[in-house]
Scaffold this motif. Structure first.
Motif, mmCIF file in Angstrom:
data_model
loop_
_atom_site.group_PDB
_atom_site.id
_atom_site.type_symbol
_atom_site.label_atom_id
_atom_site.label_comp_id
_atom_site.label_asym_id
_atom_site.label_seq_id
_atom_site.Cartn_x
_atom_site.Cartn_y
_atom_site.Cartn_z
ATOM 1 N N ARG A 112 0.835 -1.213 0.000
ATOM 2 C CA ARG A 112 0.000 0.000 0.000
ATOM 3 C C ARG A 112 0.866 1.259 0.000
ATOM 4 N NH1 ARG A 112 -2.239 -4.533 -0.241
ATOM 5 N NH2 ARG A 112 -4.472 -4.597 -0.097
ATOM 6 N N LYS A 113 2.125 1.131 -0.422
ATOM 7 C CA LYS A 113 3.056 2.267 -0.548
ATOM 8 C C LYS A 113 3.375 2.901 0.802
ATOM 9 C CE LYS A 113 2.789 2.472 -5.175
ATOM 10 N NZ LYS A 113 3.109 1.217 -5.711
ATOM 11 N N LEU A 114 3.630 2.067 1.793
ATOM 12 C CA LEU A 114 4.003 2.549 3.114
ATOM 13 C C LEU A 114 5.458 2.188 3.403
ATOM 14 C CD1 LEU A 114 0.830 1.470 5.097
ATOM 15 C CD2 LEU A 114 1.521 3.791 4.577
ATOM 16 N N ALA A 115 6.111 3.007 4.194
ATOM 17 C CA ALA A 115 7.480 2.733 4.603
ATOM 18 C C ALA A 115 7.508 1.455 5.438
ATOM 19 C CB ALA A 115 8.025 3.901 5.405
ATOM 20 N N TRP A 116 8.655 0.784 5.449
ATOM 21 C CA TRP A 116 8.758 -0.484 6.169
ATOM 22 C C TRP A 116 8.437 -0.327 7.645
ATOM 23 C CZ3 TRP A 116 12.086 -0.918 10.199
ATOM 24 C CH2 TRP A 116 13.116 0.026 10.285
ATOM 25 N N TYR A 117 8.862 0.795 8.239
ATOM 26 C CA TYR A 117 8.625 0.989 9.671
ATOM 27 C C TYR A 117 7.151 1.259 9.958
ATOM 28 C CZ TYR A 117 9.475 5.780 8.031
ATOM 29 O OH TYR A 117 9.447 6.953 7.333
ATOM 30 N N THR A 118 6.461 1.923 9.040
ATOM 31 C CA THR A 118 5.024 2.132 9.208
ATOM 32 C C THR A 118 4.281 0.818 9.041
ATOM 33 O OG1 THR A 118 5.269 4.372 8.343
ATOM 34 C CG2 THR A 118 3.030 3.465 8.409
ATOM 35 N N ALA A 119 4.722 0.023 8.075
ATOM 36 C CA ALA A 119 4.113 -1.295 7.860
ATOM 37 C C ALA A 119 4.293 -2.160 9.101
ATOM 38 C CB ALA A 119 4.730 -1.971 6.636
ATOM 39 N N ASP A 120 5.481 -2.126 9.694
ATOM 40 C CA ASP A 120 5.712 -2.896 10.924
ATOM 41 C C ASP A 120 4.772 -2.455 12.041
ATOM 42 O OD1 ASP A 120 7.640 -4.549 9.910
ATOM 43 O OD2 ASP A 120 9.342 -3.452 10.762
ATOM 44 N N ASP A 121 4.605 -1.137 12.182
ATOM 45 C CA ASP A 121 3.698 -0.622 13.216
ATOM 46 C C ASP A 121 2.271 -1.102 12.986
ATOM 47 O OD1 ASP A 121 5.743 0.702 14.483
ATOM 48 O OD2 ASP A 121 5.229 2.685 13.680
ATOM 49 N N ILE A 122 1.835 -1.061 11.742
ATOM 50 C CA ILE A 122 0.454 -1.471 11.436
ATOM 51 C C ILE A 122 0.259 -2.961 11.686
ATOM 52 C CG2 ILE A 122 -1.179 -1.780 9.526
ATOM 53 C CD1 ILE A 122 -0.310 1.026 8.554
ATOM 54 N N VAL A 123 1.238 -3.774 11.320
ATOM 55 C CA VAL A 123 1.128 -5.216 11.568
ATOM 56 C C VAL A 123 1.103 -5.483 13.077
ATOM 57 C CG1 VAL A 123 2.298 -7.439 11.306
ATOM 58 C CG2 VAL A 123 2.139 -5.878 9.364
ATOM 59 N N GLN A 124 1.961 -4.784 13.806
ATOM 60 C CA GLN A 124 1.962 -4.951 15.264
ATOM 61 C C GLN A 124 0.609 -4.534 15.840
ATOM 62 O OE1 GLN A 124 5.037 -2.811 17.300
ATOM 63 N NE2 GLN A 124 4.368 -3.492 19.298
ATOM 64 N N ASP A 125 0.072 -3.403 15.380
ATOM 65 C CA ASP A 125 -1.237 -2.951 15.853
ATOM 66 C C ASP A 125 -2.336 -3.944 15.493
ATOM 67 O OD1 ASP A 125 -0.112 -0.715 16.965
ATOM 68 O OD2 ASP A 125 -0.767 0.663 15.378
ATOM 69 N N THR A 126 -2.194 -4.613 14.359
ATOM 70 C CA THR A 126 -3.174 -5.619 13.955
ATOM 71 C C THR A 126 -3.237 -6.738 14.989
ATOM 72 O OG1 THR A 126 -2.831 -5.145 11.609
ATOM 73 C CG2 THR A 126 -3.788 -7.285 12.162
ATOM 74 N N PHE A 127 -2.075 -7.237 15.377
ATOM 75 C CA PHE A 127 -2.046 -8.307 16.374
ATOM 76 C C PHE A 127 -2.477 -7.814 17.754
ATOM 77 C CE2 PHE A 127 0.493 -10.292 13.043
ATOM 78 C CZ PHE A 127 -0.060 -11.564 13.026
ATOM 79 N N LEU A 128 -2.161 -6.570 18.066
ATOM 80 C CA LEU A 128 -2.626 -6.009 19.342
ATOM 81 C C LEU A 128 -4.152 -5.928 19.377
ATOM 82 C CD1 LEU A 128 -0.035 -3.171 20.006
ATOM 83 C CD2 LEU A 128 -0.374 -5.257 21.322
ATOM 84 N N ARG A 129 -4.741 -5.570 18.250
ATOM 85 C CA ARG A 129 -6.208 -5.521 18.194
ATOM 86 C C ARG A 129 -6.807 -6.899 18.428
ATOM 87 N NH1 ARG A 129 -8.399 -0.963 14.772
ATOM 88 N NH2 ARG A 129 -7.306 0.769 15.743
ATOM 89 N N VAL A 130 -6.180 -7.916 17.849
ATOM 90 C CA VAL A 130 -6.683 -9.280 18.040
ATOM 91 C C VAL A 130 -6.616 -9.663 19.520
ATOM 92 C CG1 VAL A 130 -6.207 -11.719 17.557
ATOM 93 C CG2 VAL A 130 -6.180 -10.055 15.699
ATOM 94 N N VAL A 131 -5.489 -9.335 20.160
ATOM 95 C CA VAL A 131 -5.330 -9.666 21.574
ATOM 96 C C VAL A 131 -6.355 -8.917 22.418
ATOM 97 C CG1 VAL A 131 -3.770 -9.423 23.542
ATOM 98 C CG2 VAL A 131 -2.896 -10.256 21.359
ATOM 99 N N ALA A 132 -6.661 -7.674 22.039
ATOM 100 C CA ALA A 132 -7.568 -6.837 22.835
ATOM 101 C C ALA A 132 -9.041 -7.088 22.539
ATOM 102 C CB ALA A 132 -7.250 -5.366 22.589
ATOM 103 N N THR A 133 -9.348 -7.830 21.489
ATOM 104 C CA THR A 133 -10.747 -8.063 21.115
ATOM 105 C C THR A 133 -11.355 -9.128 22.018
ATOM 106 O OG1 THR A 133 -10.277 -7.492 18.827
ATOM 107 C CG2 THR A 133 -12.289 -8.735 19.231
ATOM 108 N N PRO A 134 -12.445 -8.777 22.713
ATOM 109 C CA PRO A 134 -13.024 -9.728 23.667
ATOM 110 C C PRO A 134 -13.699 -10.928 23.015
ATOM 111 C CG PRO A 134 -14.301 -7.703 23.606
ATOM 112 C CD PRO A 134 -13.120 -7.499 22.721
ATOM 113 N N SER A 135 -14.321 -10.744 21.864
ATOM 114 C CA SER A 135 -14.998 -11.882 21.231
ATOM 115 C C SER A 135 -14.549 -11.972 19.776
ATOM 116 C CB SER A 135 -16.518 -11.739 21.328
ATOM 117 O OG SER A 135 -16.927 -10.563 20.675
ATOM 118 N N LEU A 136 -13.837 -13.022 19.485
ATOM 119 C CA LEU A 136 -13.301 -13.247 18.143
ATOM 120 C C LEU A 136 -14.153 -14.281 17.422
ATOM 121 C CD1 LEU A 136 -9.564 -13.488 19.200
ATOM 122 C CD2 LEU A 136 -10.573 -11.653 17.842
ATOM 123 N N PRO A 137 -14.167 -14.202 16.095
ATOM 124 C CA PRO A 137 -14.890 -15.239 15.361
ATOM 125 C C PRO A 137 -14.138 -16.570 15.450
ATOM 126 C CG PRO A 137 -13.775 -13.751 13.840
ATOM 127 C CD PRO A 137 -13.589 -13.200 15.220
#
Length: 169
Positions: free
Chosen positions: A24-49
């Motif tokens: 999506r034309k993002l810098a590697w460090y921004t991509a890393d942050d977004i991927v990390q945030d993705t997994f953090l969201r999964v951990v923080a989500t109370p009810s997962l499919p």
């Protein structure tokens, strides 16, 4: 509630998600942050499919975070210096005149509370400052809850009347 093995998901999808985000034309460090945030969201989500939907859930979450990133970037373009952008946000701190006014109001209220009859003031303090129920107040003071309620009504009436008098002066 479904539990996912986040370690296994991270090992399986981390590199793929990073590649997906970097496309999506993002810098590697921004991509890393977004991927990390993705997994953090999964951990923080109370009810997962169900875990069979984990891949699509991760990709959708990453895509949403990419969209959020670009929205923030678009907003920051309107600020002359993005590094100083927080200086343009209004402060939540009260203004000096608001502080002075609040202190005056507190002094007026304290004065009015001090003028209440002792038994009425005691009920007011227990109810409003200590958060006690009328039953608890009655038990503590050895009076029926209805009497505690009546004294509270009296306290509020006297305080209202006193503040009206103070406003006129």
């Amino acid at each position: 509630m479904t539990q996912w093995d986040i370690n296994q998901l991270f090992r399986t999808y981390h590199a793929r998600l990073r590649h997906f985000v970097q496309k999506r034309k993002l810098a590697w460090y921004t991509a890393d942050d977004i991927v990390q945030d993705t997994f953090l969201r999964v951990v923080a989500t109370p009810s997962l499919p169900d875990v069979k939907y984990a891949q699509s859930y991760l990709y959708r979450t990453a895509q949403n975070l990419v969209v959020d990133h670009f929205r923030r970037e678009r907003i920051l373009k309107f600020v002359p210096d993005a590094e100083k952008s927080l200086e343009y946000v209004a402060s939540d701190s009260p203004l000096p005149d608001q502080i002075v006014w609040s202190r005056q109001e507190l002094r007026r209220l304290q004065s009015a509370i001090n003028k209440l009859p002792a038994s009425t003031r005691e009920v007011f303090v227990l109810a409003r400052l200590e958060g006690k129920t009328y039953a608890e107040i009655g038990e503590k003071l050895g009076i029926p809850p209805q009497t505690a309620f009546s004294r509270m009504v009296r306290a509020l009436t006297l305080l209202r009347d006193q503040t009206k008098i103070d406003e006129k002066n």
